[in-house]
Design a protein around this motif. Structure first.
Motif, PDB file in Angstrom:
ATOM      1  N   GLU B 266       0.820  -1.217   0.000  1.00  0.00           N
ATOM      2  CA  GLU B 266       0.000   0.000   0.000  1.00  0.00           C
ATOM      3  C   GLU B 266       0.850   1.261   0.000  1.00  0.00           C
ATOM      4  O   GLU B 266       0.331   2.366  -0.180  1.00  0.00           O
ATOM      5  CB  GLU B 266      -0.961   0.000   1.195  1.00  0.00           C
ATOM      6  CG  GLU B 266      -0.272  -0.225   2.528  1.00  0.00           C
ATOM      7  CD  GLU B 266      -1.237  -0.269   3.718  1.00  0.00           C
ATOM      8  OE1 GLU B 266      -2.356   0.226   3.577  1.00  0.00           O
ATOM      9  OE2 GLU B 266      -0.844  -0.785   4.775  1.00  0.00           O
ATOM     10  N   ALA B 271      -1.703   2.054  -2.991  1.00  0.00           N
ATOM     11  CA  ALA B 271      -3.103   1.938  -2.588  1.00  0.00           C
ATOM     12  C   ALA B 271      -4.035   2.399  -3.711  1.00  0.00           C
ATOM     13  O   ALA B 271      -5.122   1.854  -3.888  1.00  0.00           O
ATOM     14  CB  ALA B 271      -3.354   2.759  -1.316  1.00  0.00           C
ATOM     15  N   GLN B 274      -4.154  -0.349  -6.386  1.00  0.00           N
ATOM     16  CA  GLN B 274      -4.940  -1.466  -5.842  1.00  0.00           C
ATOM     17  C   GLN B 274      -6.425  -1.128  -5.883  1.00  0.00           C
ATOM     18  O   GLN B 274      -7.247  -1.969  -6.282  1.00  0.00           O
ATOM     19  CB  GLN B 274      -4.540  -1.749  -4.385  1.00  0.00           C
ATOM     20  CG  GLN B 274      -3.052  -1.986  -4.159  1.00  0.00           C
ATOM     21  CD  GLN B 274      -2.615  -3.426  -4.369  1.00  0.00           C
ATOM     22  OE1 GLN B 274      -3.246  -4.163  -5.117  1.00  0.00           O
ATOM     23  NE2 GLN B 274      -1.519  -3.817  -3.752  1.00  0.00           N
ATOM     24  N   SER B 275      -6.783   0.081  -5.493  1.00  0.00           N
ATOM     25  CA  SER B 275      -8.207   0.379  -5.399  1.00  0.00           C
ATOM     26  C   SER B 275      -8.816   0.538  -6.797  1.00  0.00           C
ATOM     27  O   SER B 275      -9.958   0.131  -7.014  1.00  0.00           O
ATOM     28  CB  SER B 275      -8.458   1.591  -4.492  1.00  0.00           C
ATOM     29  OG  SER B 275      -8.504   2.768  -5.226  1.00  0.00           O
TER      30      SER B 275
END
Lengths: 319, 386
Positions: B266, B271, B274-275
């Motif tokens: 992250e 992050a 990933q999101s």
């Protein structure tokens, strides 16, 4: 040595009473540091994952990007109470207050959008499509141009604040993080974290005027990652946070030469000055502290423990 | 030097004319039969790889919007039993850009096709060391790290933690054997030894009797600092953890693992990636997805900076010093100009958190610390890039 320096500072800065407010990204709090005593005097709770932080012009309101709460929170800095939330679009990371003291330009990191919010009507005025992962935000001193930098698209997007439309997109090096207008708006500077550079644009033509690179002794160039930066009085020098290299660079804003590197805490991110700009406060995410730099001497004089992952910093006078 | 000048020239002049550029890319997924494994817990996503390419495509398209550059993708799946070369030929006739999810030998065969000469092909699925070594191909770049990069990363952890007394359990699948060989080479490279090695030889269902069998199986290793598992298909390894005779850390394919990508990363802006990925796919991003994303983004970055869409210009730019990819790993990613491997940090993870990131502090290199991972210029016997 440090103690005597501090004592001297305390004497010279009493006319400069003020506070540095720091968002703690992984504690959901803001820490308030006295610029006189250089100690944390208060800690207030915020929404989730606070990052961008700025005051209204008269310092009566504090705006906080509560990224994971998907809101900009408005706090009364005298009480620490959250007065209300502003609509902000999803995942607001960083913002800038227009010189009209009314409109916030907000980077929505997860949505590739810049949202413009009217802080008085509490309504979204415009949403502007920008590149992937917008982050750095700036407004020209005359209020006519807003800038959004997008981290994955690697651009500075130039927004006409009258029409709320893009009128130029300029490529910069990888992962642009922060933007500032300098010298009464004549120049616009952008930092590129992974590219390791600062790019300087001529505001009038949006043409690139220069590029600044950094070299920290004993640190691999890949780890020298410029993020936040601020200018000394008169815009003569820029202090540039170099992320995981744990240094702040001092750049001559006339010659674009790097004059000094100052060792600070780990993963230095953003910063702000006290009132007369004699002291600079940098947020150090990994070490969870704020480094105080004596601007004239270009020396770190103190580390102040704050919350987890301090991110943004904003000054307000208290006298 | 000449190459760099050429790139800069192309950039300045192309930008001023601002002609529209369109990049068509093909994604080819060759389906392979996978042997059965003991656990049903982790099905392999059907769109593994493709989901990463599509995420990268969307990133490119967003950037392209501002530069009058367009990106298009066609995906093709070759079912088991069909000839992937037929599909590859057809795709190469439509575009020189081909992102591959296929076994190493299929990738070599595709790269050797007459239609592939002058093409730019990306390996996003094979860690085969020979593909970066004697079997390298001038038209084949690798965004997935080699097995050697991952096992070198692990060896750095062993050195740093002073786990010098090591044992290994090896599976019997070709991927396990290749990984075990990479481990042995990495241990030698970093001055470590294997004190013991056993082959996993059970045919029983370990879900029920691991607590009885594994202690006995590992008892004759005696004492050691850490155990390495070569179980790249994730068959038996998960049942070894917490069942060993000696209470020691388990590393390698399970436990403390060296990976290309993991949902637990992250930091470094990861992050956001990933999101983005999770929102679009309702699942987490795997290493193969990441490698596929990196291939698509490599092309995008090269088009953005050169405003060109011909493979020669893009390949020259990608292999030049000017190229850098922001890959959410905390450093710019670049390509090794001796074998086409994307240089990148390797994450050392357990299923719940990032433990470290290789290269670890203290592993220095005269040119680039990232080259302490995998085949360095003097080690690689690849000649195609010279």
């Amino acid at each position: 040595m440090i103690r005597t320096t501090l004592a001297a500072l305390l004497l010279t800065t009493t006319a400069n009473a003020g506070e540095i407010w720091v968002t703690n990204e992984k504690d959901d709090t803001v820490s308030v540091i006295s610029t006189e005593t250089l100690e944390v005097i208060k800690t207030y709770e915020t929404g989730e994952r606070p990052r961008g932080i700025t005051f209204s012009k008269d310092f009566s309101l504090l705006y906080i990007c509560a990224s994971d709460s998907n809101a900009v929170q408005v706090m009364d800095p005298n009480t620490g109470k959250i007065l209300h939330d502003l609509p902000s679009g999803e995942d607001p990371e960083q913002f800038v207050l227009h010189p009209d003291d009314r409109h916030l330009y907000i980077a929505n990191e997860d949505d590739a959008i810049t949202t413009v919010v009217d802080t008085q009507t509490r309504k979204v005025v415009a949403q502007i499509d920008v590149g992937i992962e917008p982050e750095g935000m700036a407004v020209s001193p005359d209020g006519k141009i807003a800038i959004t930098t997008s981290e994955t698209t690697n651009m500075a997007h130039w927004i006409d604040t009258e029409t709320q439309e893009l009128f130029a997109n300029t490529l910069v090096d990888s992962r642009p993080r922060h933007a500032e207008f300098v010298k009464d708006g004549a120049e616009m500077w952008v930092s590129s974290e992974i590219g390791g550079t600062l790019t300087i644009f001529d505001t009038a033509t949006q043409a690139e005027m220069g590029k600044i690179s950094f070299e920290v002794q004993g640190v691999h160039p890949d780890r020298v990652q410029p993020v936040g930066f601020e200018f000394t009085a008169g815009d003569s020098h820029a202090f540039v946070a170099l992320g995981p290299s744990n240094h702040v660079a001092v750049v001559n804003a006339e010659t674009y030469e790097v004059e000094d590197y100052i060792l600070v805490g780990r993963r230095v991110w953003h910063m702000d000055f006290n009132e007369d700009r004699s002291l600079l406060f940098t947020t150090n995410g990994v070490s969870g502290d704020v480094t105080v730099i004596d601007v004239a001497k270009r020396e770190a004089i103190k580390s102040i423990k704050v919350g987890r992952f301090p991110w943004g910093a904003a000054f307000r006078p208290t006298n | 030097m000449h190459r760099l000048v050429a790139v800069v020239f192309a950039l300045c002049c192309a930008m001023s004319t601002a002609a529209e550029v369109t990049l068509n890319t093909n994604y080819l997924h060759v389906e392979i039969p996978l042997p059965p494994i003991l656990s049903n817990l982790d099905p392999i996503p059907e769109n593994i790889g493709l989901a990463g390419v599509l995420t990268g495509l969307k990133d490119n398209q967003t950037t392209g919007r501002f530069l009058d550059q367009k990106y298009e993708l066609t995906e093709t799946y070759v079912p088991e039993g069909e000839d992937p070369l037929v599909a590859a030929k057809a795709l190469l006739a439509t575009s020189p850009y081909l992102i591959l999810n296929a076994p190493a030998e299929v990738q070599m065969a595709i790269a050797d096709l007459p239609e592939a000469q002058g093409a730019l092909i990306f390996n996003t699925s094979s860690g085969s060391i020979s593909l970066r070594d004697g079997e390298c191909r001038t038209n084949l770049l690798h965004t997935l790290p080699s097995d050697a990069m991952r096992t070198d990363a692990l060896a750095q952890v062993f050195v740093k933690k002073r786990w010098t007394d090591l044992v290994m359990i090896t599976g019997t699948h070709p991927q396990d054997v290749a990984y075990a060989q990479a481990v042995r080479q990495s241990l030698t490279k970093f001055g470590l030894d294997l004190a013991g090695e056993k082959e996993w030889a059970f045919d029983a269902d370990m879900r029920r009797n691991a607590s009885q069998e594994v202690p006995l199986f590992t008892q004759d290793f005696g004492d050691y600092d850490a155990m390495i598992l070569a179980d790249e298909l994730h068959d038996f390894g998960r049942y070894v953890l917490y069942n060993t005779w000696e209470a020691r850390p388990v590393t390698g394919s399970e436990g403390l693992s060296a990976v290309t990508w993991s949902p637990v990363i992250e930091q470094w802006g990861a992050a956001q990636l990933q999101s983005r990925f999770e929102k679009a796919n309702d699942r987490q991003m795997t290493s193969v997805d990441y490698a596929a994303w990196a291939a698509m983004r490599t092309l995008g970055e090269a088009v953005t900076r050169t405003n060109a869409a011909d493979p020669e210009t893009l390949r020259n730019y990608i292999l030049s010093d000017a190229f850098e990819l922001a890959g959410f790993k905390g450093r710019p990613l670049t390509y090794r100009d001796w074998n086409g491997q994307l240089r990148q940090p390797i994450a050392i993870v357990h299923p719940r958190a990032l433990v470290a990131q290789a290269p670890l502090d203290g592993f220095l290199h005269q040119v680039n610390e990232l080259d302490s991972l995998g085949l360095d210029r003097p080690e690689s016997t690849c000649e195609a890039f010279q």
